[in-house]
Design a protein around this motif. Structure first.
Motif, short mmCIF file in Angstrom:
data_model
loop_
_atom_site.label_atom_id
_atom_site.label_comp_id
_atom_site.label_asym_id
_atom_site.label_seq_id
_atom_site.Cartn_x
_atom_site.Cartn_y
_atom_site.Cartn_z
N SER A 108 -9.12 -8.47 2.02
CA SER A 108 -8.88 -7.30 2.64
C SER A 108 -9.18 -5.91 1.62
N ARG A 109 -8.75 -6.22 0.26
CA ARG A 109 -8.83 -5.13 -0.61
C ARG A 109 -10.10 -5.17 -1.32
N ILE A 110 -10.90 -6.33 -1.59
CA ILE A 110 -11.96 -6.47 -2.49
C ILE A 110 -13.44 -6.76 -1.55
N ALA A 157 1.36 -9.52 1.72
CA ALA A 157 0.11 -9.22 1.42
C ALA A 157 -0.41 -7.78 1.56
N ASP A 158 0.15 -6.99 2.50
CA ASP A 158 -0.11 -5.62 2.61
C ASP A 158 0.60 -4.84 1.49
N VAL A 159 1.75 -5.28 1.37
CA VAL A 159 2.71 -4.40 0.28
C VAL A 159 2.13 -4.59 -1.07
N GLY A 173 -1.00 -5.92 -2.03
CA GLY A 173 -2.27 -5.44 -1.90
C GLY A 173 -2.58 -4.02 -2.36
N MET A 174 -1.74 -3.27 -1.49
CA MET A 174 -1.32 -1.65 -1.71
C MET A 174 -1.14 -1.60 -3.18
N GLY A 175 0.10 -2.23 -3.72
CA GLY A 175 0.53 -2.02 -5.11
C GLY A 175 -0.62 -2.04 -6.15
N ALA A 182 -5.52 4.63 -0.80
CA ALA A 182 -4.87 5.52 -0.03
C ALA A 182 -3.33 5.68 -0.23
N PRO A 183 -2.57 6.63 0.21
CA PRO A 183 -1.16 6.59 0.23
C PRO A 183 -0.66 5.41 0.95
N TYR A 184 0.62 4.77 0.74
CA TYR A 184 1.08 3.81 1.30
C TYR A 184 1.78 4.52 2.56
N GLY A 218 3.38 2.15 8.57
CA GLY A 218 2.99 1.39 9.77
C GLY A 218 1.91 0.53 9.57
N PHE A 219 1.23 0.47 8.57
CA PHE A 219 0.29 -0.72 8.39
C PHE A 219 0.79 -1.72 7.82
N THR A 220 2.10 -1.88 7.27
CA THR A 220 2.77 -3.03 6.87
C THR A 220 3.46 -3.82 8.30
N LEU A 273 -2.16 0.94 17.66
CA LEU A 273 -1.04 1.28 16.58
C LEU A 273 -1.76 1.98 15.43
N THR A 274 -3.18 1.27 14.92
CA THR A 274 -3.81 2.36 14.11
C THR A 274 -4.15 3.73 14.21
N PRO A 275 -4.59 3.97 15.44
CA PRO A 275 -4.97 5.32 15.74
C PRO A 275 -3.65 6.02 15.65
N LEU A 315 -16.86 0.49 19.02
CA LEU A 315 -17.90 -0.31 18.34
C LEU A 315 -17.41 -1.48 17.66
N LYS A 316 -16.48 -1.07 16.48
CA LYS A 316 -16.41 -2.33 15.68
C LYS A 316 -15.19 -3.25 16.53
N ALA A 317 -14.50 -2.74 17.56
CA ALA A 317 -13.75 -3.67 18.39
C ALA A 317 -14.66 -4.63 19.00
N1 FOL Z 1 -0.96 1.84 3.98
C1 FOL Z 1 -0.70 0.52 3.96
N2 FOL Z 1 0.91 0.03 3.95
N3 FOL Z 1 -1.64 -0.35 3.92
C2 FOL Z 1 -2.73 -0.13 4.00
O1 FOL Z 1 -3.65 -1.08 4.09
C3 FOL Z 1 -3.02 1.32 4.23
N4 FOL Z 1 -4.32 1.67 3.99
C4 FOL Z 1 -4.58 2.96 4.53
C5 FOL Z 1 -3.59 3.99 4.29
N5 FOL Z 1 -2.37 3.34 4.32
C6 FOL Z 1 -2.08 2.35 4.05
C7 FOL Z 1 -5.88 3.38 4.70
N6 FOL Z 1 -6.36 3.83 5.87
C8 FOL Z 1 -7.52 1.20 8.97
C9 FOL Z 1 -8.52 2.19 8.58
C10 FOL Z 1 -7.63 2.98 7.66
C11 FOL Z 1 -6.62 2.74 6.93
C12 FOL Z 1 -5.98 1.53 7.17
C13 FOL Z 1 -6.55 0.88 8.36
C14 FOL Z 1 -8.01 0.22 10.04
O2 FOL Z 1 -9.09 0.34 10.76
N7 FOL Z 1 -7.50 -1.06 10.17
C15 FOL Z 1 -8.05 -2.14 11.05
C16 FOL Z 1 -7.66 -3.47 10.63
C17 FOL Z 1 -7.79 -3.79 9.22
C18 FOL Z 1 -8.85 -5.11 9.20
O3 FOL Z 1 -9.69 -5.13 10.19
O4 FOL Z 1 -8.80 -5.63 8.07
C19 FOL Z 1 -7.91 -1.79 12.32
O5 FOL Z 1 -8.82 -2.26 13.12
O6 FOL Z 1 -6.81 -1.09 12.76
#
Ligand code: FOL
Length: 172
Positions: free
Chosen positions: A24-26, A62-64, A66-68, A73-75, A78-80, A119-121, A142-144
């Motif tokens: 996810s990060r590299i 892995a999210d927490v 990996g962010m560390g 981007a700022p933590y 919601g993404f966790t 959720l991501t939007p 398009l990604k989807a």
């Molecule tokens: N905060 C945390 N906790 N984790 C993160 O990974 C994170 N990332 C961002 C900001 N705060 C975070 C950066 N912003 C997507 C786009 C931008 C973004 C984070 C996620 C995104 O499009 N996610 C995909 C799923 C990821 C994938 O395919 O591996 C999506 O389809 O929702």
């Protein structure tokens, strides 16, 4: 079912968490508003071997972690939550089950609708006040559309390749 973790399982979980972080990060593609990665592969292996509870925890960690290490981007919590839901979904669909085309497709569809398109939007809007306009949705759609068959096929073939029965027996 929750299972008891022992040293062997914790080591394997650590390896899968590390793979999730690297993918996810590299090795992932990332812009401010869109990410594409193959982190779902180790997450589904977690799901097959450890079930929804532990794979939710593993993907969340892995999210927490990996962010560390690699925050671009700022933590944002919601993404966790996305990661935990994603990990748990793979556990619900694949824990100690044979992977079928139908389940690989269905789990990808649910993941896409719930996480990529709902959720991501919402999180991006809360974080950056991104306008949820056509330019935003068209790239996401398009990604989807591209990832739906790719992800389904990868889940299917990786799922077939994991000797989950043998591993489950060894863990028992
Ligand atoms: N905060 C945390 N906790 N984790 C993160 O990974 C994170 N990332 C961002 C900001 N705060 C975070 C950066 N912003 C997507 C786009 C931008 C973004 C984070 C996620 C995104 O499009 N996610 C995909 C799923 C990821 C994938 O395919 O591996 C999506 O389809 O929702």
């Amino acid at each position: 079912m929750k299972q008891k973790m022992d040293a062997h399982k914790i080591a394997l979980m650590g390896l899968l968490i590390a793979m999730t972080i690297v993918l996810s990060r590299i090795l992932g593609f990332e812009t401010t508003f869109l990410k594409i990665s193959f982190q779902f592969v180790p997450e589904m292996v977690m799901g097959m071997l450890f079930g929804p509870f532990w794979s939710g925890i593993g993907a969340g960690l892995a999210d927490v972690i990996g962010m560390g290490f690699f925050a671009k981007a700022p933590y944002f919590p919601g993404f966790t939550l996305n990661a935990v839901i994603g990990g748990a979904l793979y556990g619900w669909f694949f824990y100690r089950k044979e992977v079928k085309w139908q389940s690989a497709f269905l789990v990808t569809l649910i993941n896409t609708l719930l996480i990529t398109l709902l959720l991501t939007p919402l999180w991006l809007h809360m974080m950056y006040q991104v306008p949820l306009n056509w330019a935003f949705w068209s790239t996401r759609l398009l990604k989807a559309v591209i990832m739906l068959p790719v992800q389904t096929a990868l889940l299917y073939y990786v799922g077939r390749a994991v000797p989950y029965k043998r591993l489950a027996k060894r863990f028992a």
